[in-house]
Design an enzyme around this catalytic site. Structure first.
Site, PDB file in Angstrom:
ATOM      1  N   CYS A 283       0.724  -1.869  -0.081  1.00 44.16           N
ATOM      2  CA  CYS A 283       0.260  -0.144  -0.270  1.00 44.16           C
ATOM      3  C   CYS A 283       0.488   1.021  -0.196  1.00 44.16           C
ATOM      4  CB  CYS A 283      -1.428   0.090   1.328  1.00 44.16           C
ATOM      5  SG  CYS A 283      -1.705  -1.743   1.551  1.00 44.16           S
ATOM      6  N   SER A 284       2.047   1.132   0.316  1.00 45.72           N
ATOM      7  CA  SER A 284       2.667   1.946   0.836  1.00 45.72           C
ATOM      8  C   SER A 284       3.335   2.994  -0.679  1.00 45.72           C
ATOM      9  CB  SER A 284       3.858   2.459   2.338  1.00 45.72           C
ATOM     10  OG  SER A 284       3.266   1.839   3.105  1.00 45.72           O
TER      11      SER A 284
END
Length: 157
Positions: A47-48
């Site tokens: 997600c990052s």
């Protein structure tokens, strides 16, 4: 297999955003295309990488009359901290009870969060495209490919 929502009205919702605004999906009808990016958790490795990439291209989306929202079960406080740390400028929506994830068919019950998925909603409020990852550890839809889908959408309207 095509997602059952393609060609249907997008399920509406109102969620609090990292910007402290309340975002109602249907308020964009007739105004903007919308990209909903469901993702499992703030601060997680994949997600990052994914969400900052969408954020970095927000001007490209804006040129195509499109707004992008990240959606997951984290609180706005977590969203704000993550956005500050990673320079994320797109609104992150707090789907605390995962109602939006359930409405879009991407809730992963055994994990208690949404899967990784991208939905393209046109200005008429119709779901035009859905990209659902097989595993939450995957991020296989390049932003350039998503932008091409949005450009094609603009050409057909």
């Amino acid at each position: 297999m095509a997602h059952p929502l393609i060609g249907q009205s997008a399920p509406d919702f109102t969620l609090k955003a990292s910007t402290s605004d309340m975002i109602t999906l249907s308020s964009f009808k007739g105004q903007k295309n919308v990209v909903l990016v469901f993702y499992p958790l703030d601060f997680s490795p994949v997600c990052s990488m994914q969400i900052p990439e969408y954020s970095n291209r927000k001007d490209d989306f804006a040129r195509n009359d499109t707004v992008v929202f990240g959606v997951n079960r984290d609180s706005i406080y977590t969203h704000k901290a993550w956005a500050a740390e990673f320079g994320i400028e797109i609104p992150l929506l707090a789907d605390i009870k995962c109602d939006a994830a359930k409405a879009y068919g991407v809730y992963v019950e055994e994990k208690g969060h949404s899967g990784r998925a991208v939905f393209v909603i046109d200005k008429k409020g119709m779901v035009r495209d859905a990209h659902i990852e097989n595993a939450t550890s995957e991020f296989t839809l390049p932003v350039d490919e998503l932008l091409k889908k949005i450009e094609q959408l603009a050409a057909t309207v």
